[in-house]
Design a protein around this motif. Structure first.
Motif, mmCIF file in Angstrom:
data_model
loop_
_atom_site.group_PDB
_atom_site.id
_atom_site.type_symbol
_atom_site.label_atom_id
_atom_site.label_comp_id
_atom_site.label_asym_id
_atom_site.label_seq_id
_atom_site.Cartn_x
_atom_site.Cartn_y
_atom_site.Cartn_z
ATOM 1 N N ALA A 1 -3.105 13.072 -7.794
ATOM 2 C CA ALA A 1 -2.535 12.276 -6.701
ATOM 3 C C ALA A 1 -1.064 12.642 -6.516
ATOM 4 C CB ALA A 1 -2.659 10.789 -7.022
ATOM 5 N N LEU A 2 -0.629 12.673 -5.270
ATOM 6 C CA LEU A 2 0.765 12.934 -4.924
ATOM 7 C C LEU A 2 1.191 11.876 -3.911
ATOM 8 C CD1 LEU A 2 3.252 14.862 -5.082
ATOM 9 C CD2 LEU A 2 2.260 16.058 -3.127
ATOM 10 N N ALA A 3 2.192 11.068 -4.259
ATOM 11 C CA ALA A 3 2.668 10.018 -3.356
ATOM 12 C C ALA A 3 3.191 10.636 -2.065
ATOM 13 C CB ALA A 3 3.773 9.204 -4.031
ATOM 14 N N GLN A 4 2.864 10.010 -0.952
ATOM 15 C CA GLN A 4 3.310 10.465 0.361
ATOM 16 C C GLN A 4 4.237 9.414 0.961
ATOM 17 O OE1 GLN A 4 2.592 13.419 1.903
ATOM 18 N NE2 GLN A 4 1.560 14.013 0.001
ATOM 19 N N ALA A 5 5.452 9.815 1.283
ATOM 20 C CA ALA A 5 6.411 8.903 1.901
ATOM 21 C C ALA A 5 5.940 8.537 3.301
ATOM 22 C CB ALA A 5 7.798 9.549 1.957
ATOM 23 N N ALA B 1 -16.244 10.334 5.964
ATOM 24 C CA ALA B 1 -16.607 9.798 7.267
ATOM 25 C C ALA B 1 -15.484 9.003 7.895
ATOM 26 C CB ALA B 1 -17.855 8.929 7.138
ATOM 27 N N ASP B 2 -14.538 8.524 7.081
ATOM 28 C CA ASP B 2 -13.443 7.717 7.612
ATOM 29 C C ASP B 2 -12.207 8.548 7.902
ATOM 30 O OD1 ASP B 2 -12.521 8.281 5.110
ATOM 31 O OD2 ASP B 2 -12.375 6.204 4.426
ATOM 32 N N GLY B 3 -12.358 9.868 8.057
ATOM 33 C CA GLY B 3 -11.209 10.701 8.371
ATOM 34 C C GLY B 3 -10.340 10.980 7.173
ATOM 35 N N GLY B 4 -10.858 10.800 5.969
ATOM 36 C CA GLY B 4 -10.089 11.118 4.772
ATOM 37 C C GLY B 4 -9.291 9.960 4.240
ATOM 38 N N ILE B 5 -9.495 8.769 4.753
ATOM 39 C CA ILE B 5 -8.725 7.620 4.276
ATOM 40 C C ILE B 5 -9.613 6.812 3.338
ATOM 41 C CG2 ILE B 5 -7.574 5.475 4.935
ATOM 42 C CD1 ILE B 5 -6.856 6.862 7.580
ATOM 43 N N GLU B 6 -9.114 6.561 2.154
ATOM 44 C CA GLU B 6 -9.856 5.821 1.143
ATOM 45 C C GLU B 6 -8.922 4.813 0.517
ATOM 46 O OE1 GLU B 6 -11.405 6.875 -3.345
ATOM 47 O OE2 GLU B 6 -11.112 8.481 -1.910
ATOM 48 N N SER C 1 0.827 -1.200 0.000
ATOM 49 C CA SER C 1 0.000 0.000 0.000
ATOM 50 C C SER C 1 0.861 1.250 0.000
ATOM 51 C CB SER C 1 -0.919 0.007 1.221
ATOM 52 O OG SER C 1 -1.761 1.136 1.185
ATOM 53 N N MET C 2 0.515 2.171 -0.866
ATOM 54 C CA MET C 2 1.197 3.456 -0.947
ATOM 55 C C MET C 2 0.211 4.543 -0.544
ATOM 56 S SD MET C 2 2.676 5.484 -4.255
ATOM 57 C CE MET C 2 4.087 4.445 -4.427
ATOM 58 N N ASN C 3 0.626 5.422 0.364
ATOM 59 C CA ASN C 3 -0.201 6.553 0.751
ATOM 60 C C ASN C 3 -0.087 7.641 -0.299
ATOM 61 O OD1 ASN C 3 -0.946 5.304 3.131
ATOM 62 N ND2 ASN C 3 0.582 6.352 4.359
ATOM 63 N N TYR C 4 -1.205 8.309 -0.541
ATOM 64 C CA TYR C 4 -1.202 9.448 -1.447
ATOM 65 C C TYR C 4 -2.139 10.516 -0.910
ATOM 66 C CZ TYR C 4 -5.815 8.271 -3.317
ATOM 67 O OH TYR C 4 -7.154 8.034 -3.454
ATOM 68 N N SER C 5 -1.879 11.746 -1.305
ATOM 69 C CA SER C 5 -2.790 12.843 -1.017
ATOM 70 C C SER C 5 -3.228 13.422 -2.351
ATOM 71 C CB SER C 5 -2.100 13.909 -0.153
ATOM 72 O OG SER C 5 -0.983 14.444 -0.844
ATOM 73 N N VAL C 6 -4.179 14.315 -2.303
ATOM 74 C CA VAL C 6 -4.685 14.949 -3.514
ATOM 75 C C VAL C 6 -4.329 16.429 -3.449
ATOM 76 C CG1 VAL C 6 -6.759 15.456 -4.857
ATOM 77 C CG2 VAL C 6 -6.535 13.257 -3.697
ATOM 78 N N ALA D 1 -1.350 -1.157 -3.988
ATOM 79 C CA ALA D 1 -2.663 -0.659 -3.572
ATOM 80 C C ALA D 1 -2.443 0.771 -3.094
ATOM 81 C CB ALA D 1 -3.231 -1.527 -2.448
ATOM 82 N N TYR D 2 -3.483 1.562 -3.097
ATOM 83 C CA TYR D 2 -3.342 2.981 -2.765
ATOM 84 C C TYR D 2 -4.291 3.352 -1.639
ATOM 85 C CZ TYR D 2 -0.991 2.767 -7.194
ATOM 86 O OH TYR D 2 -0.142 2.405 -8.204
ATOM 87 N N THR D 3 -3.772 4.115 -0.689
ATOM 88 C CA THR D 3 -4.551 4.581 0.446
ATOM 89 C C THR D 3 -4.480 6.100 0.488
ATOM 90 O OG1 THR D 3 -3.995 2.575 1.678
ATOM 91 C CG2 THR D 3 -4.859 4.439 2.942
ATOM 92 N N ARG D 4 -5.640 6.741 0.369
ATOM 93 C CA ARG D 4 -5.669 8.204 0.393
ATOM 94 C C ARG D 4 -5.546 8.690 1.825
ATOM 95 N NH1 ARG D 4 -10.094 12.120 -2.515
ATOM 96 N NH2 ARG D 4 -9.325 14.071 -1.634
ATOM 97 N N VAL D 5 -4.670 9.663 2.030
ATOM 98 C CA VAL D 5 -4.481 10.274 3.336
ATOM 99 C C VAL D 5 -4.677 11.778 3.196
ATOM 100 C CG1 VAL D 5 -2.914 8.484 4.195
ATOM 101 C CG2 VAL D 5 -1.967 10.480 3.040
#
Length: 152
Positions: free
Chosen positions: A26-30, A142-147, A4-9, A124-128
């Motif tokens: 999307a922007l990858a988050q370390a 509703a999940d605090g911004g995690i998708e 899983s890789m975290n990403y933000s928008v 897999a990608y997880t939005r943060v």
């Protein structure tokens, strides 16, 4: 096994169309880093080599890669990838008009090998939500911004 890789928008404007509204990308988050000492320790734990052996081998790779790059050679590191020198320069209308002063900088190009690029097939990608996004967005999911969105 999916990784899983975290990403933000983030909002980005098109530099060639500044009058158009920004689009969101999307922007990858370390999620941390692996430094040289930790890598040597991890390799030592997976092999019969001592940490001194691992450090010597990695230092040798760096030394030989620098030597080869300075000589204009491509450095092939198996499944890790390859290194090659690249240049940035101004353009000339004709080849005979090109001068050395038109070269602006050199860089090292890295091309990942199959051993690295294969991980992209099971990612897999997880939005943060980052701090800057929290301050610019009034709402959120509703999940605090995690998708989560697994691909593969």
């Amino acid at each position: 096994m999916a990784t899983s890789m975290n990403y933000s928008v983030v909002a980005r404007k098109n530099p060639s169309k500044k009058s158009e509204p920004a689009k969101y990308y999307a922007l990858a988050q370390a999620s941390g880093e692996l430094d040289f000492d930790e890598m040597c320790e991890a390799i030592t734990g997976r092999t019969t080599c001592t940490e001194t052996d691992v450090r010597a081998a990695l230092a040798g790779i760096i030394y030989e890669a620098k030597r080869a790059l300075k000589a204009g050679r491509i450095v092939r590191l198996g499944d890790l990838g390859s290194l090659q020198m690249g240049l940035s320069s101004e353009g000339a209308e004709k080849a005979e008009d090109f001068t050395l002063s038109m070269i602006k900088k050199s860089r090292i190009n890295f091309r990942p090998g199959k051993g690295l690029t294969d991980i992209t097939k099971t990612m897999a990608y997880t939005r943060v939500v980052t701090r800057s996004m929290q301050s610019s967005e009034s709402g959120g999911s509703a999940d605090g911004g995690i998708e989560e969105n697994p691909l593969g």
